[in-house]
Design a protein around this motif. Structure first.
Motif, PDB file in Angstrom:
ATOM      1  N   VAL A 164       0.869  -1.181   0.000  1.00  0.00           N
ATOM      2  CA  VAL A 164       0.000   0.000   0.000  1.00  0.00           C
ATOM      3  C   VAL A 164       0.905   1.230   0.000  1.00  0.00           C
ATOM      4  O   VAL A 164       2.023   1.185   0.502  1.00  0.00           O
ATOM      5  CB  VAL A 164      -0.977   0.043   1.206  1.00  0.00           C
ATOM      6  CG1 VAL A 164      -1.986  -1.089   1.138  1.00  0.00           C
ATOM      7  CG2 VAL A 164      -0.233  -0.004   2.519  1.00  0.00           C
ATOM      8  N   SER A 165       0.411   2.317  -0.568  1.00  0.00           N
ATOM      9  CA  SER A 165       1.215   3.538  -0.595  1.00  0.00           C
ATOM     10  C   SER A 165       0.316   4.758  -0.652  1.00  0.00           C
ATOM     11  O   SER A 165      -0.885   4.656  -0.915  1.00  0.00           O
ATOM     12  CB  SER A 165       2.170   3.537  -1.797  1.00  0.00           C
ATOM     13  OG  SER A 165       1.445   3.510  -2.997  1.00  0.00           O
ATOM     14  N   GLY A 166       0.925   5.897  -0.391  1.00  0.00           N
ATOM     15  CA  GLY A 166       0.220   7.163  -0.510  1.00  0.00           C
ATOM     16  C   GLY A 166      -0.929   7.347   0.462  1.00  0.00           C
ATOM     17  O   GLY A 166      -1.854   8.096   0.177  1.00  0.00           O
ATOM     18  N   GLY A 167      -0.888   6.664   1.594  1.00  0.00           N
ATOM     19  CA  GLY A 167      -1.969   6.799   2.560  1.00  0.00           C
ATOM     20  C   GLY A 167      -3.266   6.142   2.123  1.00  0.00           C
ATOM     21  O   GLY A 167      -4.301   6.320   2.748  1.00  0.00           O
ATOM     22  N   GLU A 168      -3.205   5.376   1.046  1.00  0.00           N
ATOM     23  CA  GLU A 168      -4.390   4.675   0.541  1.00  0.00           C
ATOM     24  C   GLU A 168      -4.434   3.264   1.114  1.00  0.00           C
ATOM     25  O   GLU A 168      -3.418   2.564   1.122  1.00  0.00           O
ATOM     26  CB  GLU A 168      -4.355   4.602  -0.988  1.00  0.00           C
ATOM     27  CG  GLU A 168      -4.361   5.960  -1.667  1.00  0.00           C
ATOM     28  CD  GLU A 168      -5.649   6.721  -1.451  1.00  0.00           C
ATOM     29  OE1 GLU A 168      -6.728   6.089  -1.473  1.00  0.00           O
ATOM     30  OE2 GLU A 168      -5.582   7.942  -1.256  1.00  0.00           O
ATOM     31  N   PHE A 169      -5.599   2.876   1.593  1.00  0.00           N
ATOM     32  CA  PHE A 169      -5.790   1.542   2.141  1.00  0.00           C
ATOM     33  C   PHE A 169      -7.024   0.941   1.484  1.00  0.00           C
ATOM     34  O   PHE A 169      -8.109   0.910   2.070  1.00  0.00           O
ATOM     35  CB  PHE A 169      -5.934   1.602   3.666  1.00  0.00           C
ATOM     36  CG  PHE A 169      -4.715   2.153   4.333  1.00  0.00           C
ATOM     37  CD1 PHE A 169      -3.645   1.327   4.618  1.00  0.00           C
ATOM     38  CD2 PHE A 169      -4.619   3.505   4.639  1.00  0.00           C
ATOM     39  CE1 PHE A 169      -2.495   1.826   5.210  1.00  0.00           C
ATOM     40  CE2 PHE A 169      -3.480   4.015   5.235  1.00  0.00           C
ATOM     41  CZ  PHE A 169      -2.410   3.177   5.519  1.00  0.00           C
ATOM     42  N   PRO A 170      -6.885   0.466   0.238  1.00  0.00           N
ATOM     43  CA  PRO A 170      -8.046  -0.058  -0.482  1.00  0.00           C
ATOM     44  C   PRO A 170      -8.646  -1.276   0.220  1.00  0.00           C
ATOM     45  O   PRO A 170      -7.923  -2.034   0.886  1.00  0.00           O
ATOM     46  CB  PRO A 170      -7.500  -0.416  -1.855  1.00  0.00           C
ATOM     47  CG  PRO A 170      -6.032  -0.496  -1.705  1.00  0.00           C
ATOM     48  CD  PRO A 170      -5.659   0.345  -0.525  1.00  0.00           C
ATOM     49  N   ARG A 204       2.065   2.011   8.162  1.00  0.00           N
ATOM     50  CA  ARG A 204       1.106   1.388   7.246  1.00  0.00           C
ATOM     51  C   ARG A 204       0.658   0.032   7.766  1.00  0.00           C
ATOM     52  O   ARG A 204      -0.519  -0.328   7.668  1.00  0.00           O
ATOM     53  CB  ARG A 204       1.724   1.216   5.859  1.00  0.00           C
ATOM     54  CG  ARG A 204       1.723   2.480   5.052  1.00  0.00           C
ATOM     55  CD  ARG A 204       2.426   2.277   3.756  1.00  0.00           C
ATOM     56  NE  ARG A 204       3.857   2.464   3.993  1.00  0.00           N
ATOM     57  CZ  ARG A 204       4.765   2.490   3.036  1.00  0.00           C
ATOM     58  NH1 ARG A 204       4.408   2.306   1.782  1.00  0.00           N
ATOM     59  NH2 ARG A 204       6.027   2.689   3.320  1.00  0.00           N
ATOM     60  N   THR A 258      -1.708   0.417  10.669  1.00  0.00           N
ATOM     61  CA  THR A 258      -2.968   0.960  10.150  1.00  0.00           C
ATOM     62  C   THR A 258      -3.784  -0.143   9.487  1.00  0.00           C
ATOM     63  O   THR A 258      -4.996  -0.256   9.727  1.00  0.00           O
ATOM     64  CB  THR A 258      -2.704   2.113   9.168  1.00  0.00           C
ATOM     65  OG1 THR A 258      -1.975   3.143   9.850  1.00  0.00           O
ATOM     66  CG2 THR A 258      -4.006   2.681   8.627  1.00  0.00           C
ATOM     67  N   ARG A 294     -12.514   6.192   9.678  1.00  0.00           N
ATOM     68  CA  ARG A 294     -12.428   4.953   8.903  1.00  0.00           C
ATOM     69  C   ARG A 294     -12.501   3.707   9.766  1.00  0.00           C
ATOM     70  O   ARG A 294     -12.759   2.614   9.274  1.00  0.00           O
ATOM     71  CB  ARG A 294     -11.127   4.908   8.104  1.00  0.00           C
ATOM     72  CG  ARG A 294     -11.173   5.877   6.958  1.00  0.00           C
ATOM     73  CD  ARG A 294     -10.384   5.517   5.762  1.00  0.00           C
ATOM     74  NE  ARG A 294     -10.526   4.178   5.239  1.00  0.00           N
ATOM     75  CZ  ARG A 294      -9.642   3.627   4.426  1.00  0.00           C
ATOM     76  NH1 ARG A 294      -8.568   4.282   4.090  1.00  0.00           N
ATOM     77  NH2 ARG A 294      -9.832   2.422   3.960  1.00  0.00           N
TER      78      ARG A 294
END
Length: 137
Positions: A66-72, A99, A102, A134
């Motif tokens: 995961v990257s960029g603060g995105e957690f699909p 990450r 999180t 979230r």
């Protein structure tokens, strides 16, 4: 090897090196989860190298980048499945561990409240308070 114990069966770490994975196994872990995309920064060992070293140490290896603060949702689901399938302790790593902790909080495999997950992360040295929305209740 430096890691932070978060729960009985879960810990997080900053970037690991292939030569550290036998020590991970010796510390009682049986599963490693890498949350870094390959080539995120120079000198970072690629996931394939880490997988080979993990397998040589008798560890199960999962690559859930995961990257960029995105957690699909697909990454959260894969992380939850890896944790649930682990027979023993899980060590997840990324650049700093943020990450990984999180993803663990989002996966919520222990069905804890948002406050419990935020508090657990805080005790481990990570601030997830901005994720409250979230994390649900």
């Amino acid at each position: 090897m430096n890691f932070t114990q978060v729960a009985d069966r879960f810990a997080v770490a900053p970037q690991l090196r292939p030569e550290e994975l036998q020590a991970v196994a010796d510390a009682g872990f049986d599963t490693i989860i890498c949350n870094r995309p390959d080539a995120e920064e120079p000198g970072q060992p690629p996931a394939g190298t880490m997988r080979e070293a993990a397998q040589a140490a008798g560890l199960c290896f999962h690559h859930i980048p995961v990257s960029g603060g995105e957690f699909p949702p697909s990454a959260v689901a894969a992380f939850a499945e890896a944790c649930e399938r682990a027979e023993g302790k899980v060590l997840a790593y990324c650049r700093t561990g943020t990450r990984s902790i999180t993803l663990h909080a989002l996966a919520n495999t222990e069905e804890l409240s948002a406050d419990e997950r935020i508090g657990r992360a805080q005790r481990a040295g990570y601030d997830l308070s901005s994720m409250r929305g979230r994390l649900g209740e």
